[in-house]
Write a protein that holds these residues in place. Structure first.
Motif, PDB file in Angstrom:
ATOM      1  N   PRO A   8       9.075   5.202  14.748  1.00  9.73           N
ATOM      2  CA  PRO A   8       8.037   6.002  14.093  1.00  9.73           C
ATOM      3  C   PRO A   8       8.457   6.305  12.662  1.00  9.73           C
ATOM      4  O   PRO A   8       9.647   6.432  12.369  1.00  9.73           O
ATOM      5  CB  PRO A   8       7.974   7.283  14.935  1.00  9.73           C
ATOM      6  CG  PRO A   8       8.533   6.883  16.263  1.00  9.73           C
ATOM      7  CD  PRO A   8       9.585   5.844  15.960  1.00  9.73           C
ATOM      8  N   ASP A   9       7.483   6.415  11.784  1.00  7.26           N
ATOM      9  CA  ASP A   9       7.778   6.573  10.363  1.00  7.26           C
ATOM     10  C   ASP A   9       6.827   7.606   9.768  1.00  7.26           C
ATOM     11  O   ASP A   9       5.645   7.625  10.103  1.00  7.26           O
ATOM     12  CB  ASP A   9       7.597   5.212   9.676  1.00  7.26           C
ATOM     13  CG  ASP A   9       8.162   5.173   8.287  1.00  7.26           C
ATOM     14  OD1 ASP A   9       7.632   5.892   7.407  1.00  7.26           O
ATOM     15  OD2 ASP A   9       9.124   4.420   8.051  1.00  7.26           O
ATOM     16  N   ALA A  43      -4.541   8.379   4.185  1.00  7.94           N
ATOM     17  CA  ALA A  43      -5.301   8.082   5.402  1.00  7.94           C
ATOM     18  C   ALA A  43      -4.372   7.759   6.561  1.00  7.94           C
ATOM     19  O   ALA A  43      -4.649   8.114   7.711  1.00  7.94           O
ATOM     20  CB  ALA A  43      -6.274   6.931   5.142  1.00  7.94           C
ATOM     21  N   LEU A  44      -3.251   7.081   6.275  1.00  9.20           N
ATOM     22  CA  LEU A  44      -2.299   6.743   7.333  1.00  9.20           C
ATOM     23  C   LEU A  44      -1.550   7.967   7.853  1.00  9.20           C
ATOM     24  O   LEU A  44      -0.940   7.902   8.923  1.00  9.20           O
ATOM     25  CB  LEU A  44      -1.303   5.684   6.838  1.00  9.20           C
ATOM     26  CG  LEU A  44      -1.867   4.275   6.726  1.00  9.20           C
ATOM     27  CD1 LEU A  44      -0.907   3.373   5.953  1.00  9.20           C
ATOM     28  CD2 LEU A  44      -2.163   3.695   8.110  1.00  9.20           C
ATOM     29  N   ILE A  49      -3.317   8.873  13.788  1.00 13.08           N
ATOM     30  CA  ILE A  49      -2.616   7.624  13.490  1.00 13.08           C
ATOM     31  C   ILE A  49      -1.120   7.797  13.724  1.00 13.08           C
ATOM     32  O   ILE A  49      -0.512   8.766  13.279  1.00 13.08           O
ATOM     33  CB  ILE A  49      -2.880   7.164  12.040  1.00 13.08           C
ATOM     34  CG1 ILE A  49      -4.367   6.813  11.894  1.00 13.08           C
ATOM     35  CG2 ILE A  49      -1.993   5.972  11.674  1.00 13.08           C
ATOM     36  CD1 ILE A  49      -4.768   6.363  10.516  1.00 13.08           C
ATOM     37  N   ALA A  50      -0.543   6.826  14.437  1.00 12.26           N
ATOM     38  CA  ALA A  50       0.911   6.747  14.625  1.00 12.26           C
ATOM     39  C   ALA A  50       1.378   5.519  13.839  1.00 12.26           C
ATOM     40  O   ALA A  50       0.925   4.402  14.101  1.00 12.26           O
ATOM     41  CB  ALA A  50       1.257   6.607  16.100  1.00 12.26           C
ATOM     42  N   PHE A  51       2.263   5.738  12.887  1.00 12.37           N
ATOM     43  CA  PHE A  51       2.733   4.669  12.000  1.00 12.37           C
ATOM     44  C   PHE A  51       4.165   4.309  12.371  1.00 12.37           C
ATOM     45  O   PHE A  51       4.980   5.182  12.678  1.00 12.37           O
ATOM     46  CB  PHE A  51       2.665   5.138  10.537  1.00 12.37           C
ATOM     47  CG  PHE A  51       3.033   4.085   9.552  1.00 12.37           C
ATOM     48  CD1 PHE A  51       2.106   3.162   9.121  1.00 12.37           C
ATOM     49  CD2 PHE A  51       4.331   3.986   9.069  1.00 12.37           C
ATOM     50  CE1 PHE A  51       2.451   2.159   8.224  1.00 12.37           C
ATOM     51  CE2 PHE A  51       4.689   2.995   8.171  1.00 12.37           C
ATOM     52  CZ  PHE A  51       3.741   2.087   7.753  1.00 12.37           C
ATOM     53  N   CYS A  63       5.593  -3.305   9.015  1.00  3.24           N
ATOM     54  CA  CYS A  63       5.042  -2.058   9.531  1.00  3.24           C
ATOM     55  C   CYS A  63       3.764  -2.326  10.305  1.00  3.24           C
ATOM     56  O   CYS A  63       3.206  -3.419  10.267  1.00  3.24           O
ATOM     57  CB  CYS A  63       4.770  -1.085   8.392  1.00  3.24           C
ATOM     58  SG  CYS A  63       3.535  -1.654   7.197  1.00  3.24           S
ATOM     59  N   GLY A  64       3.315  -1.290  10.973  1.00  4.69           N
ATOM     60  CA  GLY A  64       2.055  -1.332  11.694  1.00  4.69           C
ATOM     61  C   GLY A  64       1.721   0.054  12.191  1.00  4.69           C
ATOM     62  O   GLY A  64       2.606   0.925  12.281  1.00  4.69           O
TER      63      GLY A  64
END
Length: 156
Positions: A8-9, A43-44, A49-51, A63-64
Motif C-alpha cells: 500500500p502506498d 483523486a487517487l 481508492i486503495a493505491f 503501480c496500480g
C-alpha cells in the motif's frame, strides 16, 4: 524479473508522483482529452481508492489502484509499469496483486477502462490473458469510441 515488493502506498514518494505524472502525460498525448479517465494525485487519495506501488529496493517498478464501486465491484485504476520495466512482467505482477487483493476483499467483479489506440494494445493483451473480457460501460462511464471497457468475474 526483479525482486518485487508490492505494498500500500500513500502517494507521498517523489518517484511515485513522477510515475503518475508521466502516466497522465502519456494518456493526454495518446487519447482525446474527453476520453482520458486517468486520475491525478488528489483523486487517487480518495477514500474509496486503495493505491499500491511495486518496488525493488529503492527502485519504483510500477503501480496500480483499486476503486471500490460498491456491491462487490472494484475498478482498476492507474496501472502503470515504469518505462524500463515494460515487457519484464511488472504489469502482470501488479495485476495479480490487485486481483488477489480484490478476492481478499470479497469482490465479485473487477472492471477497468483502457484506450483503443495501438499504444494500449499491450495492456489489453495483459488483461485478456488474465481473463478480462470486453463489456459495456460501467459505473459512471458512458459509451466512448476511444475507450475499451473490460471486466472479470471473480470466484465466489
Amino acid at each position: 524479473m526483479t525482486a518485487m515488493a508490492i505494498r500500500p502506498d500513500d502517494l507521498s514518494h517523489a518517484a511515485v508522483q513522477a510515475l503518475l505524472s508521466e502516466h497522465l502525460e502519456d494518456m493526454y498525448a495518446t487519447s482525446p482529452p474527453e476520453s482520458v479517465h486517468a486520475l491525478d494525485l488528489d483523486a487517487l487519495r480518495a477514500p474509496d481508492i486503495a493505491f499500491y506501488s511495486a518496488w525493488d529496493g529503492d527502485t519504483l517498478l510500477g503501480c496500480g489502484a483499486l476503486r471500490d464501486l460498491g456491491d462487490g465491484h472494484l475498478e482498476i485504476k492507474s496501472m502503470r509499469a515504469a518505462r524500463d520495466q515494460r515487457g519484464r512482467g511488472t504489469g502482470a505482477a501488479i495485476l495479480r496483486h490487485l486481483l488477489d487483493e480484490a478476492v481478499r476483499r470479497g469482490a465479485v467483479r473487477v472492471s477497468l477502462e483502457t484506450g483503443v489506440e495501438p499504444y494500449f494494445e499491450p495492456a489489453r493483451r495483459l488483461y485478456q490473458r488474465h481473463g478480462f473480457v470486453v463489456c459495456a460501460p460501467f459505473a459512471d462511464y458512458v459509451p466512448d469510441p476511444n475507450s475499451v471497457f473490460m471486466t472479470l468475474s471473480l470466484p465466489a
